[in-house]
Design an enzyme around this catalytic site. Structure first.
Site, PDB file in Angstrom:
ATOM      1  N   ARG A  13      -8.748   1.997 -12.210  1.00  0.00           N
ATOM      2  CA  ARG A  13      -9.709   1.599 -11.159  1.00  0.00           C
ATOM      3  C   ARG A  13     -11.141   1.457 -11.659  1.00  0.00           C
ATOM      4  O   ARG A  13     -11.831   0.497 -11.268  1.00  0.00           O
ATOM      5  CB  ARG A  13      -9.588   2.546  -9.948  1.00  0.00           C
ATOM      6  CG  ARG A  13      -8.345   2.206  -9.138  1.00  0.00           C
ATOM      7  CD  ARG A  13      -7.998   3.192  -8.042  1.00  0.00           C
ATOM      8  NE  ARG A  13      -6.820   2.707  -7.316  1.00  0.00           N
ATOM      9  CZ  ARG A  13      -6.037   3.471  -6.564  1.00  0.00           C
ATOM     10  NH1 ARG A  13      -6.290   4.759  -6.416  1.00  0.00           N
ATOM     11  NH2 ARG A  13      -4.999   2.940  -5.942  1.00  0.00           N
ATOM     12  N   SER A  58       0.830  -1.210   0.000  1.00  0.00           N
ATOM     13  CA  SER A  58       0.000   0.000   0.000  1.00  0.00           C
ATOM     14  C   SER A  58       0.862   1.257   0.000  1.00  0.00           C
ATOM     15  O   SER A  58       0.469   2.290  -0.540  1.00  0.00           O
ATOM     16  CB  SER A  58      -0.908   0.008   1.231  1.00  0.00           C
ATOM     17  OG  SER A  58      -1.740  -1.123   1.237  1.00  0.00           O
ATOM     18  N   GLU A  66      -4.662  -3.212  -6.986  1.00  0.00           N
ATOM     19  CA  GLU A  66      -4.857  -1.813  -7.448  1.00  0.00           C
ATOM     20  C   GLU A  66      -5.362  -0.914  -6.324  1.00  0.00           C
ATOM     21  O   GLU A  66      -6.172  -0.019  -6.529  1.00  0.00           O
ATOM     22  CB  GLU A  66      -5.764  -1.781  -8.682  1.00  0.00           C
ATOM     23  CG  GLU A  66      -5.091  -2.508  -9.834  1.00  0.00           C
ATOM     24  CD  GLU A  66      -5.632  -2.161 -11.194  1.00  0.00           C
ATOM     25  OE1 GLU A  66      -6.210  -1.082 -11.354  1.00  0.00           O
ATOM     26  OE2 GLU A  66      -5.445  -2.987 -12.109  1.00  0.00           O
ATOM     27  N   ILE A 124       3.253  -9.831  -9.210  1.00  0.00           N
ATOM     28  CA  ILE A 124       3.137  -9.129 -10.489  1.00  0.00           C
ATOM     29  C   ILE A 124       2.294  -9.940 -11.477  1.00  0.00           C
ATOM     30  O   ILE A 124       2.659 -11.063 -11.863  1.00  0.00           O
ATOM     31  CB  ILE A 124       4.547  -8.833 -11.080  1.00  0.00           C
ATOM     32  CG1 ILE A 124       5.361  -7.992 -10.079  1.00  0.00           C
ATOM     33  CG2 ILE A 124       4.433  -8.144 -12.438  1.00  0.00           C
ATOM     34  CD1 ILE A 124       4.688  -6.701  -9.622  1.00  0.00           C
ATOM     35  N   GLY A 164     -25.547 -25.488   1.339  1.00  0.00           N
ATOM     36  CA  GLY A 164     -24.375 -26.385   1.364  1.00  0.00           C
ATOM     37  C   GLY A 164     -23.796 -26.595  -0.020  1.00  0.00           C
ATOM     38  O   GLY A 164     -22.576 -26.738  -0.178  1.00  0.00           O
TER      39      GLY A 164
HETATM   40  C1  LIG Z   1      -3.189 -11.613  -7.285  1.00  0.00           C
HETATM   41  C2  LIG Z   1      -2.532 -10.274  -7.147  1.00  0.00           C
HETATM   42  C3  LIG Z   1      -2.139  -9.594  -8.287  1.00  0.00           C
HETATM   43  C4  LIG Z   1      -1.463  -8.375  -8.175  1.00  0.00           C
HETATM   44  N1  LIG Z   1      -0.989  -7.754  -9.308  1.00  0.00           N
HETATM   45  C5  LIG Z   1      -0.148  -6.694  -9.168  1.00  0.00           C
HETATM   46  C6  LIG Z   1       0.539  -6.136 -10.301  1.00  0.00           C
HETATM   47  O1  LIG Z   1       0.329  -6.545 -11.451  1.00  0.00           O
HETATM   48  N2  LIG Z   1       1.425  -5.133 -10.092  1.00  0.00           N
HETATM   49  C7  LIG Z   1       1.680  -4.625  -8.856  1.00  0.00           C
HETATM   50  O2  LIG Z   1       2.494  -3.719  -8.733  1.00  0.00           O
HETATM   51  N3  LIG Z   1       1.044  -5.120  -7.760  1.00  0.00           N
HETATM   52  C8  LIG Z   1       0.152  -6.133  -7.883  1.00  0.00           C
HETATM   53  N4  LIG Z   1      -0.476  -6.663  -6.769  1.00  0.00           N
HETATM   54  C9  LIG Z   1      -0.162  -6.121  -5.460  1.00  0.00           C
HETATM   55  C10 LIG Z   1      -1.326  -5.400  -4.800  1.00  0.00           C
HETATM   56  O3  LIG Z   1      -1.569  -4.177  -5.433  1.00  0.00           O
HETATM   57  C11 LIG Z   1      -0.969  -5.280  -3.303  1.00  0.00           C
HETATM   58  O4  LIG Z   1      -1.101  -6.572  -2.753  1.00  0.00           O
HETATM   59  C12 LIG Z   1      -1.866  -4.290  -2.585  1.00  0.00           C
HETATM   60  O5  LIG Z   1      -1.592  -2.980  -3.002  1.00  0.00           O
HETATM   61  C13 LIG Z   1      -1.700  -4.372  -1.069  1.00  0.00           C
HETATM   62  O6  LIG Z   1      -0.364  -4.404  -0.675  1.00  0.00           O
HETATM   63  P1  LIG Z   1       0.124  -5.534   0.349  1.00  0.00           P
HETATM   64  O7  LIG Z   1      -0.322  -6.838  -0.172  1.00  0.00           O
HETATM   65  O8  LIG Z   1       1.572  -5.344   0.604  1.00  0.00           O
HETATM   66  O9  LIG Z   1      -0.697  -5.243   1.676  1.00  0.00           O
HETATM   67  P2  LIG Z   1      -0.332  -4.158   2.811  1.00  0.00           P
HETATM   68  O10 LIG Z   1      -0.050  -2.861   2.197  1.00  0.00           O
HETATM   69  O11 LIG Z   1       0.687  -4.766   3.719  1.00  0.00           O
HETATM   70  O12 LIG Z   1      -1.716  -4.079   3.566  1.00  0.00           O
HETATM   71  C14 LIG Z   1      -2.156  -5.069   4.503  1.00  0.00           C
HETATM   72  C15 LIG Z   1      -3.478  -4.612   5.069  1.00  0.00           C
HETATM   73  O13 LIG Z   1      -3.301  -3.383   5.780  1.00  0.00           O
HETATM   74  C16 LIG Z   1      -4.167  -2.404   5.264  1.00  0.00           C
HETATM   75  N5  LIG Z   1      -3.492  -1.106   5.317  1.00  0.00           N
HETATM   76  C17 LIG Z   1      -2.255  -0.784   4.871  1.00  0.00           C
HETATM   77  N6  LIG Z   1      -1.979   0.496   5.123  1.00  0.00           N
HETATM   78  C18 LIG Z   1      -3.072   1.018   5.728  1.00  0.00           C
HETATM   79  C19 LIG Z   1      -3.424   2.290   6.234  1.00  0.00           C
HETATM   80  N7  LIG Z   1      -2.580   3.334   6.131  1.00  0.00           N
HETATM   81  N8  LIG Z   1      -4.635   2.458   6.783  1.00  0.00           N
HETATM   82  C20 LIG Z   1      -5.500   1.422   6.875  1.00  0.00           C
HETATM   83  N9  LIG Z   1      -5.236   0.178   6.426  1.00  0.00           N
HETATM   84  C21 LIG Z   1      -4.039  -0.026   5.847  1.00  0.00           C
HETATM   85  C22 LIG Z   1      -4.494  -2.828   3.834  1.00  0.00           C
HETATM   86  O14 LIG Z   1      -5.716  -2.291   3.389  1.00  0.00           O
HETATM   87  C23 LIG Z   1      -4.547  -4.336   4.014  1.00  0.00           C
HETATM   88  O15 LIG Z   1      -5.812  -4.704   4.499  1.00  0.00           O
HETATM   89  C24 LIG Z   1      -1.224  -7.833  -6.885  1.00  0.00           C
HETATM   90  C25 LIG Z   1      -1.665  -8.511  -5.749  1.00  0.00           C
HETATM   91  C26 LIG Z   1      -2.301  -9.701  -5.857  1.00  0.00           C
HETATM   92  C27 LIG Z   1      -2.738 -10.410  -4.589  1.00  0.00           C
END
Ligand SMILES: Cc1cc2nc3c(=O)[nH]c(=O)nc-3n(C[C@H](O)[C@H](O)[C@H](O)COP(=O)(O)OP(=O)(O)OC[C@H]3O[C@@H](n4cnc5c(N)ncnc54)[C@H](O)[C@@H]3O)c2cc1C
Length: 380
Positions: A243, A132, A363, A157, A340
């Site tokens: 988005r 994030s 995203e 990715i 079920g």
């Molecule tokens: C199947 C899949 C495909 C993807 N494809 C791509 C891609 O093509 N390119 C790419 O760059 N990325 C991609 N992603 C990455 C995706 O965008 C990230 O997983 C997402 O942005 C969240 O980051 P994180 O998983 O590190 O979670 P974190 O950022 O660690 O978040 C964990 C939790 O904490 C919450 N959180 C974090 N910060 C805050 C805050 N300040 N306030 C409140 N809540 C918060 C989040 O909402 C979440 O619930 C993909 C992910 C998946 C699972």
């Protein structure tokens, strides 16, 4: 002043995408979900129909579709299978930064080839320590004469192991956090680039999700999109465009679950009558129909603003958060209506519930969308 009618061209596009989803995507969806197969032959057919190049402007050989047109298509693809749709749409996410910040020469070099033959591109923002919070990106790009040298690891990715080109966000000045990010186009063929492990996911299993590693990868400064430090701005603008598309896909997933739940409720008899005769079920179906319509209208509004060349950050996040949360709710309720049987892999709704979860994560999570919205409503 306002109208909700689609043009003849839009109806034709929607119809073409629907037929592709019904005749090509749906027959492959369950098997790809089970095996995790990346359906290359299906993407070939989608490419031939222009379903993977619509976002590319006409002067580069694409269809030059509007954001609203793209959403109409995406809803149908999401209705077919959101895992397949995610991989079909990933080129749009990866190439939009070039369309936003690239020069004419860069667009020709890095976008035009994607119109001519089917290749995959990936958007590489996320890292193990920076999801994030893109400001925490640890991948670096160090200037060395006429080149940059990139080092770092990207994770999660989409299409990462199939891509021939990566759009990589890297820090050119770590002391500046997100203001020190820059964006580079990196060919897969560059020495030091490799795709790591493919993830074994809960849902959207037809889509490829992999690590991508950059070990002292040398690219020309001509591969930098925009100026040094423009990376975060370009990424956020790209997400404003992407988005509403994810929101449209979520509407498609929700619509698929709603249609199945309604049909099942009419067929399943308990206490001597179809379960559809109960008010508790009516209300669930009515809520689904109402929320799907609301999500679709938010999506259209976000896309319409983009097509007017107006700022849509708030509306893009409205659409993405509302539609992703709605898809989760509707698919969960569809499983409930199936009882079920809904929990069993032999029936189609549990897949939709697993697929929907991802829409609330990638995203920008649903929490991050609310942070964007709060900033937009409180600071502007
Ligand atoms: C199947 C899949 C495909 C993807 N494809 C791509 C891609 O093509 N390119 C790419 O760059 N990325 C991609 N992603 C990455 C995706 O965008 C990230 O997983 C997402 O942005 C969240 O980051 P994180 O998983 O590190 O979670 P974190 O950022 O660690 O978040 C964990 C939790 O904490 C919450 N959180 C974090 N910060 C805050 C805050 N300040 N306030 C409140 N809540 C918060 C989040 O909402 C979440 O619930 C993909 C992910 C998946 C699972």
């Amino acid at each position: 002043m306002i109208g909700f009618d689609l043009t003849q061209e839009q109806i034709a596009l929607q119809d073409m995408a629907h037929k592709f989803a019904a005749n090509e995507i749906r027959p492959r969806a369950a098997e790809c979900d089970r095996t995790g197969e990346f359906p290359t032959e299906l993407f070939g057919k989608a490419f031939d129909l222009g379903l993977m190049t619509g976002f590319i402007p006409e002067d580069l050989g694409g269809l030059g579709l509007s954001a609203l047109d793209a959403c109409l298509i995406e809803e149908e693809l999401g209705w077919g299978c959101s895992g397949i749709a995610t991989s079909m749409t990933a080129n749009g996410l990866a190439l939009t930064p070039i369309l936003i910040g690239g020069t004419g020469d860069q667009k020709k070099a890095f976008v035009e080839p994607f119109v001519k033959t089917l290749h995959y591109a990936s958007f590489c923002l996320t890292e193990p320590g920076a999801g994030s919070d893109a400001g925490g990106i640890a991948t670096t790009a160090k200037r060395d004469g006429a080149d940059y040298v990139l080092s770092g690891r990207k994770c999660f990715i989409t299409n990462g192991s199939h891509a021939s080109q990566y759009t990589v966000f890297a820090s050119t000045d770590r002391s500046k956090g997100h203001k020190g990010l820059s964006v580079f186009i990196v060919p897969r063929s560059a020495p030091g680039v490799s795709a790591g492990k493919k993830e074994d996911k809960m849902g959207q299993r037809a889509s490829d999700t992999s690590d991508v590693l950059f070990e002292d990868v040398r690219v020309s400064a001509a591969n930098r999109i925009g100026a040094e430090g423009d990376g975060f701005k370009i990424a956020m603008k790209t997400l404003d465009y992407a988005r509403p598309t994810v929101a449209a896909m979520a509407v498609g997933v929700a619509r698929a679950a709603f249609e199945l739940a309604m049909q099942y409720a009419k067929e399943r008899v308990q206490f001597g009558v179809p379960i559809a005769m109960n008010q508790a079920i009516h209300f669930m179906l009515a809520d689904m129909a109402m929320d799907i319509e609301a999500a679709r209208l938010l999506t259209y509004k976000g896309a319409w603003l983009l097509d007017q060349g107006k700022r849509s950050t708030k509306e893009s996040s409205f659409a993405k958060a509302f539609a992703a949360d709605l898809a989760m709710r509707v698919t969960t309720d569809a499983v409930q209506i199936y009882g079920g049987y809904g929990y069993m892999r032999d029936y189609p709704v549990e897949k939709l519930m697993r697929d929907a979860k991802l829409l609330q994560i990638y995203e920008g999570t649903s929490q991050i969308q609310r942070m964007v919205i709060a900033k937009e409503i409180m600071m502007r």
